[in-house]
Design a protein around this motif. Structure first.
Motif, PDB file in Angstrom:
ATOM      1  N   ASN A 168      32.300  47.831  37.811  1.00 11.44           N
ATOM      2  CA  ASN A 168      32.158  47.249  39.139  1.00 11.44           C
ATOM      3  C   ASN A 168      33.503  46.663  39.568  1.00 11.44           C
ATOM      4  OD1 ASN A 168      32.314  44.528  37.988  1.00 11.44           O
ATOM      5  ND2 ASN A 168      30.188  44.877  37.307  1.00 11.44           N
ATOM      6  N   SER A 169      33.534  45.978  40.682  1.00 12.37           N
ATOM      7  CA  SER A 169      34.795  45.456  41.212  1.00 12.37           C
ATOM      8  C   SER A 169      35.390  44.358  40.344  1.00 12.37           C
ATOM      9  CB  SER A 169      34.592  44.923  42.637  1.00 12.37           C
ATOM     10  OG  SER A 169      33.639  43.869  42.644  1.00 12.37           O
ATOM     11  N   SER A 170      34.589  43.763  39.477  1.00  9.74           N
ATOM     12  CA  SER A 170      35.081  42.696  38.599  1.00  9.74           C
ATOM     13  C   SER A 170      35.611  43.223  37.279  1.00  9.74           C
ATOM     14  CB  SER A 170      33.975  41.671  38.339  1.00  9.74           C
ATOM     15  OG  SER A 170      33.588  41.019  39.527  1.00  9.74           O
ATOM     16  N   ASN A 172      40.112  47.365  37.133  1.00  4.89           N
ATOM     17  CA  ASN A 172      41.311  46.646  37.569  1.00  4.89           C
ATOM     18  C   ASN A 172      42.536  47.544  37.495  1.00  4.89           C
ATOM     19  OD1 ASN A 172      42.040  46.826  34.887  1.00  4.89           O
ATOM     20  ND2 ASN A 172      41.888  44.640  34.456  1.00  4.89           N
ATOM     21  N   ASN A 175      43.164  42.419  39.841  1.00  7.09           N
ATOM     22  CA  ASN A 175      41.824  42.830  40.261  1.00  7.09           C
ATOM     23  C   ASN A 175      41.885  43.389  41.686  1.00  7.09           C
ATOM     24  OD1 ASN A 175      40.674  42.037  37.849  1.00  7.09           O
ATOM     25  ND2 ASN A 175      40.204  39.984  38.569  1.00  7.09           N
ATOM     26  N   TYR A 219      40.247  45.669  43.079  1.00  7.00           N
ATOM     27  CA  TYR A 219      38.992  46.117  43.676  1.00  7.00           C
ATOM     28  C   TYR A 219      38.148  44.950  44.181  1.00  7.00           C
ATOM     29  CZ  TYR A 219      40.555  50.355  41.419  1.00  7.00           C
ATOM     30  OH  TYR A 219      41.317  51.429  41.011  1.00  7.00           O
ATOM     31  N   LYS A 220      38.604  43.718  43.950  1.00  4.53           N
ATOM     32  CA  LYS A 220      37.944  42.561  44.532  1.00  4.53           C
ATOM     33  C   LYS A 220      38.451  42.330  45.952  1.00  4.53           C
ATOM     34  CE  LYS A 220      36.535  39.791  40.544  1.00  4.53           C
ATOM     35  NZ  LYS A 220      36.627  38.458  39.904  1.00  4.53           N
ATOM     36  N   GLU A 221      37.692  41.581  46.719  1.00  8.13           N
ATOM     37  CA  GLU A 221      38.001  41.415  48.143  1.00  8.13           C
ATOM     38  C   GLU A 221      39.359  40.782  48.379  1.00  8.13           C
ATOM     39  OE1 GLU A 221      36.023  39.392  52.157  1.00  8.13           O
ATOM     40  OE2 GLU A 221      34.936  39.404  50.253  1.00  8.13           O
ATOM     41  N   SER A 222      39.711  39.751  47.612  1.00  5.77           N
ATOM     42  CA  SER A 222      40.974  39.051  47.852  1.00  5.77           C
ATOM     43  C   SER A 222      42.119  39.558  46.972  1.00  5.77           C
ATOM     44  CB  SER A 222      40.786  37.551  47.619  1.00  5.77           C
ATOM     45  OG  SER A 222      40.373  37.302  46.292  1.00  5.77           O
ATOM     46  N   SER A 276      44.281  38.290  37.690  1.00  9.20           N
ATOM     47  CA  SER A 276      43.481  37.587  36.685  1.00  9.20           C
ATOM     48  C   SER A 276      44.339  37.012  35.569  1.00  9.20           C
ATOM     49  CB  SER A 276      42.430  38.531  36.080  1.00  9.20           C
ATOM     50  OG  SER A 276      43.054  39.654  35.470  1.00  9.20           O
TER      51      SER A 276
END
Length: 286
Positions: free
Chosen positions: A65-67, A70, A103, A105-108, A112
């Motif tokens: 998933n987006s989390s 990376n 990261n 693929y996360k919105e912001s 990490s």
């Protein structure tokens, strides 16, 4: 599963060390002292140290998933501080490597973890009885940290000894051990995951076209902690003998980054790499 990982570490390490003791009879195209000194004199003062790359991928041991997906990128360079040889025919240089986990693929698009690894080192070429290159030895002082404070702070210092040599005609191996210190405050059990050294093997299947790389670390205790990192480098460009490749990487184990070094990961990534040419002398003379 732990027994399988442990057996894999033992077998790989044993195989590499057996090759180390047999390389002299398998590789006869080594540089002479004069040829190596001439080659080193033509080297630029500023150059690539480790691979410089941008790769992205997904986990193989958990949900995608987006989390969990990376990108990882690295910049690394080397600066020779003295070209004139020091006592015992050594030379002084410094390096800087920065590895980042992003990261994307996360919105912001947050980072990490970012790891900073400067060092200062002394290098020396080792020759055999026929005055041909048999290996390169390096003694260095390294610092590595993630530049954060409070409970997220991770750092350690180490004195390292590394020896690089050919174990077969197209296979180069680096054997590195370190004496760590200054790590117990933020990450007291770090050595259980990074151990006291590593073995790195690189095999050229086709010169300037296809290369396989394997790095093995074993944690300090008698369990499955540690890591195995495999890489395949492929140059898709015709008539291109530069050091630009597409890289496929599979990392399995712990301590890929400092922040969550205790976390077990299995990450598969692919991307672009400018491959280091630091040990070009072991490829043989064209």
């Amino acid at each position: 599963m732990k027994d399988f990982k442990m057996s894999t570490f033992k077998f790989t390490t044993l195989l590499m060390f057996l090759g180390f003791f047999s390389y002299n009879s398998l590789y006869s195209q080594a540089y002479t002292r004069e040829q190596l000194q001439d080659s080193m004199a033509q080297m630029p003062y500023f150059s690539i140290h480790k691979d410089n790359y941008f790769i992205t991928g997904v986990p193989a041991n958990t949900a995608i998933n987006s989390s969990t997906a990376n990108a990882k990128y690295q910049i690394s360079f080397k600066q020779i501080l003295t070209r004139s040889r020091l006592p015992l025919d050594t030379y002084l240089f410094m390096t800087y490597t920065q590895k980042s986990f992003w990261n994307i693929y996360k919105e912001s698009l947050p980072f990490s973890d970012i790891n900073f690894n400067p060092s200062i080192a002394i290098g020396k070429a080792i020759y055999d009885k026929e005055d041909r290159l048999s290996g390169l030895a390096t003694v260095s002082f390294e610092h590595e940290s993630n530049g954060r404070d409070s409970i997220a702070s991770r750092s350690w210092n180490r004195f390292s000894l590394e020896y690089t040599t050919n174990i077969f005609k197209r296979t180069t191996a680096s054997f590195k051990v370190w004496l760590p210190f200054g790590y117990k405050e933020g990450n007291p059990d770090l050595l259980e995951y990074v151990g006291l050294g590593q073995v790195n093997m690189s095999h050229i299947f086709k010169q300037d076209k296809l290369v396989f790389d394997l790095r093995v670390r074993k944690g300090l205790n008698f369990d499955g902690k540690g890591s195995i990192r495999t890489r395949i480098y492929f140059n898709p460009f015709d008539n291109n003998i530069s050091n630009q490749y597409v890289m496929f990487e599979w990392f399995v184990g712990q301590a890929e980054g400092l922040l969550n070094y205790q976390e077990s990961k299995s990450m598969i990534r692919i991307g672009y790499v400018i491959r280091t040419n630091e040990f070009r002398w072991f490829k043989g003379k064209k």
